[in-house]
Design a protein around this motif. Structure first.
Motif, PDB file in Angstrom:
ATOM      1  N   LEU A 185      32.063  52.531  49.840  1.00 38.21           N
ATOM      2  CA  LEU A 185      31.163  52.435  48.695  1.00 38.21           C
ATOM      3  C   LEU A 185      30.535  50.996  48.563  1.00 38.21           C
ATOM      4  CD1 LEU A 185      33.771  53.864  46.195  1.00 38.21           C
ATOM      5  CD2 LEU A 185      31.512  54.766  47.065  1.00 38.21           C
ATOM      6  N   LYS A 186      31.326  49.845  49.072  1.00 35.54           N
ATOM      7  CA  LYS A 186      30.792  48.738  48.993  1.00 35.54           C
ATOM      8  C   LYS A 186      29.684  48.549  50.136  1.00 35.54           C
ATOM      9  CE  LYS A 186      34.759  46.242  47.126  1.00 35.54           C
ATOM     10  NZ  LYS A 186      35.958  45.351  47.337  1.00 35.54           N
ATOM     11  N   ALA A 187      29.997  49.243  51.382  1.00 39.16           N
ATOM     12  CA  ALA A 187      28.863  49.130  52.254  1.00 39.16           C
ATOM     13  C   ALA A 187      27.444  49.589  51.734  1.00 39.16           C
ATOM     14  CB  ALA A 187      29.159  49.831  53.487  1.00 39.16           C
ATOM     15  N   ASN A 188      27.695  50.391  50.721  1.00 38.41           N
ATOM     16  CA  ASN A 188      26.456  51.062  50.096  1.00 38.41           C
ATOM     17  C   ASN A 188      25.954  50.379  48.737  1.00 38.41           C
ATOM     18  OD1 ASN A 188      25.518  53.912  51.408  1.00 38.41           O
ATOM     19  ND2 ASN A 188      27.840  53.913  51.317  1.00 38.41           N
ATOM     20  N   GLY A 189      26.819  49.295  48.512  1.00 41.21           N
ATOM     21  CA  GLY A 189      26.165  48.347  47.453  1.00 41.21           C
ATOM     22  C   GLY A 189      26.897  48.675  45.999  1.00 41.21           C
ATOM     23  N   PHE A 190      27.958  49.472  45.856  1.00 46.45           N
ATOM     24  CA  PHE A 190      28.482  50.143  44.850  1.00 46.45           C
ATOM     25  C   PHE A 190      29.614  49.122  44.548  1.00 46.45           C
ATOM     26  CE2 PHE A 190      26.240  54.128  46.365  1.00 46.45           C
ATOM     27  CZ  PHE A 190      25.578  54.114  45.293  1.00 46.45           C
ATOM     28  N   GLN A 191      30.067  48.839  43.383  1.00 43.11           N
ATOM     29  CA  GLN A 191      31.101  48.130  43.065  1.00 43.11           C
ATOM     30  C   GLN A 191      32.063  48.952  42.266  1.00 43.11           C
ATOM     31  OE1 GLN A 191      31.586  45.077  43.956  1.00 43.11           O
ATOM     32  NE2 GLN A 191      29.620  45.132  44.895  1.00 43.11           N
ATOM     33  N   GLU A 192      33.514  48.756  42.043  1.00 40.14           N
ATOM     34  CA  GLU A 192      34.311  49.579  41.690  1.00 40.14           C
ATOM     35  C   GLU A 192      34.321  49.349  39.975  1.00 40.14           C
ATOM     36  OE1 GLU A 192      39.350  50.179  41.568  1.00 40.14           O
ATOM     37  OE2 GLU A 192      38.243  48.422  42.579  1.00 40.14           O
ATOM     38  N   GLY A 193      34.138  50.745  39.474  1.00 43.01           N
ATOM     39  CA  GLY A 193      33.870  50.519  37.975  1.00 43.01           C
ATOM     40  C   GLY A 193      34.880  51.546  37.340  1.00 43.01           C
ATOM     41  N   PRO A 194      34.764  51.888  36.039  1.00 47.06           N
ATOM     42  CA  PRO A 194      35.772  52.385  35.307  1.00 47.06           C
ATOM     43  C   PRO A 194      36.006  53.929  35.480  1.00 47.06           C
ATOM     44  CG  PRO A 194      34.001  51.888  33.794  1.00 47.06           C
ATOM     45  CD  PRO A 194      33.906  51.206  35.102  1.00 47.06           C
ATOM     46  N   HIS A 195      34.730  54.532  36.251  1.00 47.71           N
ATOM     47  CA  HIS A 195      34.891  55.768  36.600  1.00 47.71           C
ATOM     48  C   HIS A 195      35.464  55.945  37.922  1.00 47.71           C
ATOM     49  CE1 HIS A 195      31.229  54.048  37.953  1.00 47.71           C
ATOM     50  NE2 HIS A 195      31.160  54.908  38.942  1.00 47.71           N
ATOM     51  N   PHE A 196      35.710  55.112  38.410  1.00 52.75           N
ATOM     52  CA  PHE A 196      36.608  54.955  39.747  1.00 52.75           C
ATOM     53  C   PHE A 196      38.050  55.279  39.503  1.00 52.75           C
ATOM     54  CE2 PHE A 196      33.336  52.751  42.815  1.00 52.75           C
ATOM     55  CZ  PHE A 196      32.387  53.769  42.695  1.00 52.75           C
ATOM     56  N   LEU A 197      38.561  56.362  39.973  1.00 57.11           N
ATOM     57  CA  LEU A 197      40.201  56.550  39.549  1.00 57.11           C
ATOM     58  C   LEU A 197      41.081  56.327  40.722  1.00 57.11           C
ATOM     59  CD1 LEU A 197      39.226  59.881  37.412  1.00 57.11           C
ATOM     60  CD2 LEU A 197      39.487  57.825  36.535  1.00 57.11           C
ATOM     61  N   ASN A 198      42.118  56.005  40.346  1.00 59.47           N
ATOM     62  CA  ASN A 198      43.213  55.589  41.501  1.00 59.47           C
ATOM     63  C   ASN A 198      44.274  56.712  41.372  1.00 59.47           C
ATOM     64  OD1 ASN A 198      42.626  52.520  40.320  1.00 59.47           O
ATOM     65  ND2 ASN A 198      41.857  53.011  42.426  1.00 59.47           N
ATOM     66  N   LEU A 199      43.636  58.032  41.761  1.00 59.88           N
ATOM     67  CA  LEU A 199      44.932  59.046  41.867  1.00 59.88           C
ATOM     68  C   LEU A 199      45.357  59.150  43.352  1.00 59.88           C
ATOM     69  CD1 LEU A 199      42.851  61.736  40.098  1.00 59.88           C
ATOM     70  CD2 LEU A 199      44.329  60.060  38.995  1.00 59.88           C
ATOM     71  N   SER A 200      46.826  59.627  43.306  1.00 62.05           N
ATOM     72  CA  SER A 200      47.330  59.780  44.771  1.00 62.05           C
ATOM     73  C   SER A 200      46.674  61.201  45.226  1.00 62.05           C
ATOM     74  CB  SER A 200      48.752  59.989  44.557  1.00 62.05           C
ATOM     75  OG  SER A 200      48.976  61.419  43.678  1.00 62.05           O
ATOM     76  N   THR A 201      46.831  61.490  46.646  1.00 59.60           N
ATOM     77  CA  THR A 201      46.184  62.452  47.335  1.00 59.60           C
ATOM     78  C   THR A 201      46.533  63.898  46.470  1.00 59.60           C
ATOM     79  OG1 THR A 201      45.959  61.302  49.139  1.00 59.60           O
ATOM     80  CG2 THR A 201      45.847  63.963  49.247  1.00 59.60           C
ATOM     81  N   PRO A 202      47.881  64.182  46.324  1.00 61.03           N
ATOM     82  CA  PRO A 202      48.142  65.441  45.508  1.00 61.03           C
ATOM     83  C   PRO A 202      47.372  65.348  44.296  1.00 61.03           C
ATOM     84  CG  PRO A 202      50.009  64.441  46.636  1.00 61.03           C
ATOM     85  CD  PRO A 202      49.065  63.551  46.596  1.00 61.03           C
ATOM     86  N   GLU A 203      47.470  64.332  43.425  1.00 58.51           N
ATOM     87  CA  GLU A 203      46.838  64.263  42.232  1.00 58.51           C
ATOM     88  C   GLU A 203      45.173  64.561  42.066  1.00 58.51           C
ATOM     89  OE1 GLU A 203      49.815  61.298  39.757  1.00 58.51           O
ATOM     90  OE2 GLU A 203      48.138  60.533  40.877  1.00 58.51           O
ATOM     91  N   SER A 204      44.760  63.898  43.375  1.00 62.66           N
ATOM     92  CA  SER A 204      43.072  64.004  43.411  1.00 62.66           C
ATOM     93  C   SER A 204      42.913  65.711  43.820  1.00 62.66           C
ATOM     94  CB  SER A 204      42.633  63.409  44.669  1.00 62.66           C
ATOM     95  OG  SER A 204      43.103  61.897  44.238  1.00 62.66           O
ATOM     96  N   VAL A 205      43.755  66.237  44.520  1.00 59.44           N
ATOM     97  CA  VAL A 205      43.263  67.783  44.928  1.00 59.44           C
ATOM     98  C   VAL A 205      43.345  68.610  43.642  1.00 59.44           C
ATOM     99  CG1 VAL A 205      44.237  69.353  46.360  1.00 59.44           C
ATOM    100  CG2 VAL A 205      44.257  67.523  47.366  1.00 59.44           C
ATOM    101  N   ALA A 206      44.507  68.319  43.059  1.00 64.68           N
ATOM    102  CA  ALA A 206      44.639  69.208  41.822  1.00 64.68           C
ATOM    103  C   ALA A 206      43.763  68.895  40.851  1.00 64.68           C
ATOM    104  CB  ALA A 206      46.059  68.816  41.234  1.00 64.68           C
ATOM    105  N   ALA A 207      43.166  67.507  40.607  1.00 57.24           N
ATOM    106  CA  ALA A 207      42.322  67.293  39.482  1.00 57.24           C
ATOM    107  C   ALA A 207      40.891  67.920  39.904  1.00 57.24           C
ATOM    108  CB  ALA A 207      42.203  65.869  39.286  1.00 57.24           C
ATOM    109  N   LEU A 208      40.366  67.792  41.232  1.00 58.02           N
ATOM    110  CA  LEU A 208      39.394  68.324  41.590  1.00 58.02           C
ATOM    111  C   LEU A 208      39.239  69.711  41.641  1.00 58.02           C
ATOM    112  CD1 LEU A 208      36.665  67.363  42.903  1.00 58.02           C
ATOM    113  CD2 LEU A 208      37.757  67.583  45.343  1.00 58.02           C
TER     114      LEU A 208
END
Length: 473
Positions: A185-208
């Motif tokens: 993301l930083k290589a593309n010029g994006f900075q970490e924002g509030p819409h970037f969520l810190n979910l574990s892998t199982p949580e990410s799979v379930a939420a997606l």
């Protein structure tokens, strides 16, 4: 014909007698030289024990989050070590950063860990070595909604119509997923924002899958259950890295993986075209104080477990010793060129390690003992000759006393002294080179005894006999 048989018989008899003689001399040599040999051996064993101690039977390894691919890989390593008689204790962690922190702490008992390239700064590590890379960790970016073509992603930075508004899981902080996602993301010029969520892998799979988030970065093996679950979901799309070569230049630890059309699913023709994925590699890191035998064991485990062909790697591709980014262990350098020690290929680990350590002590023992052993026969002969000379000196003293002041009443006393002297001579174990001196001593003792047994002054003839001997004829 009989002559040949006789010659053979005599030859065999001679060989047997020679061997018997050498054996007797060797046994006698051991009886006399064992204290010296024992001192040498004890000294070398002490040096051996401190210079090359045996490997510990318990090793702690940091893996990753419970249920993750590193956790599963660690269990395979533990099973391999168990077959070799070593207990590999697995320590679950939150990810690569924690694993590296365990190894960098010189007081921490952890001696090995899995860590993704790019999740740590190699220049900041001290006391940590690499046994090579053992696997690819593809970087997956799954998302929901309309499929975004590669050309559309080129315009993302300008329009910011996706990354600035989408809810994206970038992994828990400290994990390999978080580190790789932020690099990209930083290589593309994006900075970490509030819409970037810190979910574990199982949580990410379930939420997606539930539609609670729009996209998720996942860094895991192709075979991982979480990845397979998302690849099988037709409602989700997979982003491709069309500028893979650029990422590889900007992030040198990155590897480019080619995925042909339909490779994930022929029935769905997924992906619909050839795509490129980026991947980090898994480093097998160790404490630089780890015993070399254990390092070879880890390398053998990597060859057996990670060396098999997989979706992205060929047979024997891992362990690899390129682009690890961490100083390579000398043991892995040896392994890369020569493989494992031959003893480990033909003997159980504990026996191979014991033999190897015995060779370590026996070679210097022989190097030190050989000149000592060469000098011992001469030393032994000198020692025997000194004992013979001592007995000769005692015999000469007796003879001188008898010559100067002989009294008939002390005859029996001197005979007993001569018997004792002869007994002492019989206790000597002399080599054949000193046999002449040995039997000369016994003959001399017998001569003095015969002189005493004449019944008169042993060293003074009677006057009448002397007169007869010197009278003219």
């Amino acid at each position: 014909m009989g002559s040949i048989k006789q010659d053979l018989k005599e030859t065999c008899l001679g060989l047997f007698e020679t061997a018997q003689e050498k054996y007797d001399d060797f046994v006698q040599f051991l009886r006399e030289a064992w204290p010296i040999l024992a001192i040498l051996l004890v000294g070398l064993v002490g040096v051996w024990w401190y210079a090359d101690p045996p490997p510990p039977r318990n090793v702690i390894m940091a893996t990753g989050q419970p249920g993750g691919s590193y956790d599963a890989l660690g269990k395979k390593y533990a099973a391999f070590f168990e077959k070799k008689g070593i207990t590999l204790e697995l320590l679950p962690t939150q990810g690569a950063e924690e694993n590296v922190a365990h190894l960098a702490d010189r007081n921490d008992p952890v001696q090995a860990a899995f860590a993704q390239a790019g999740t740590f700064n190699p220049q900041e590590l001290t006391g940590v070595l690499s046994l090579g890379t053992i696997a690819y960790n593809p970087i997956w970016l799954f998302y929901r909604g309309p499929e975004v073509k590669g050309s559309d992603f080129q315009a993302i930075k300008a329009r910011a119509n996706f990354f600035l508004n989408a809810r994206i899981s970038v992994g828990t902080k400290g994990s390999g997923t978080y580190a790789q996602a932020m690099h990209i993301l930083k290589a593309n010029g994006f900075q970490e924002g509030p819409h970037f969520l810190n979910l574990s892998t199982p949580e990410s799979v379930a939420a997606l899958q539930k539609g609670e988030i729009d996209a998720a970065f996942i860094v895991d093996a192709y075979e991982a259950p979480n990845v397979q679950k998302l690849l099988a979901d037709p409602k989700l799309h997979l982003a491709t890295f069309d500028r893979a070569q650029a990422y590889a230049r900007l992030l040198p630890y990155m590897q480019i993986l080619d995925v042909p059309e339909g490779a994930f699913s022929l029935t769905r023709n997924f992906p619909p075209t050839d795509i490129k994925l980026m991947a980090a590699t898994t480093n097998l890191l160790i404490d630089d104080r780890m015993h070399p035998a254990l390092q070879f064991l880890f390398l053998e485990a990597a060859r057996e477990i990670n060396g098999k062909a997989s979706f992205f790697s060929g047979q024997g591709e891992f362990p690899s010793f390129r682009k690890s980014g961490v100083p390579q262990s000398p043991v892995s350098l040896h392994y890369e060129k020569n493989g494992s020690p031959l003893l480990m290929l033909y003997f159980p680990f504990w026996l191979a390690e014991l033999i190897d350590r015995l060779i370590f002590v026996l070679l210097p023992f022989c190097a030190l003992a050989y000149p000592v052993l060469l000098s011992l026969p001469g030393y032994r002969n000198k020692l025997m000759r000194r004992k013979l000379d001592k007995l000769y000196g005692i015999l000469k003293t007796y003879e001188q006393e008898l010559t100067e002041r002989f009294l008939p009443e002390v005859k029996d006393e001197y005979l007993k002294k001569l018997d004792l002297l002869e007994y002492q001579a019989l206790q000597l174990r002399v080599s054949k080179s000193l046999s002449g001196d040995y039997y000369a001593l016994r003959t001399s003792i017998d001569y003095v005894r015969n002189c005493l047994n004449r019944g008169v002054h042993p060293y003074q003839a009677r006057e009448d006999l002397t007169a007869v001997q010197v009278a003219p004829i």
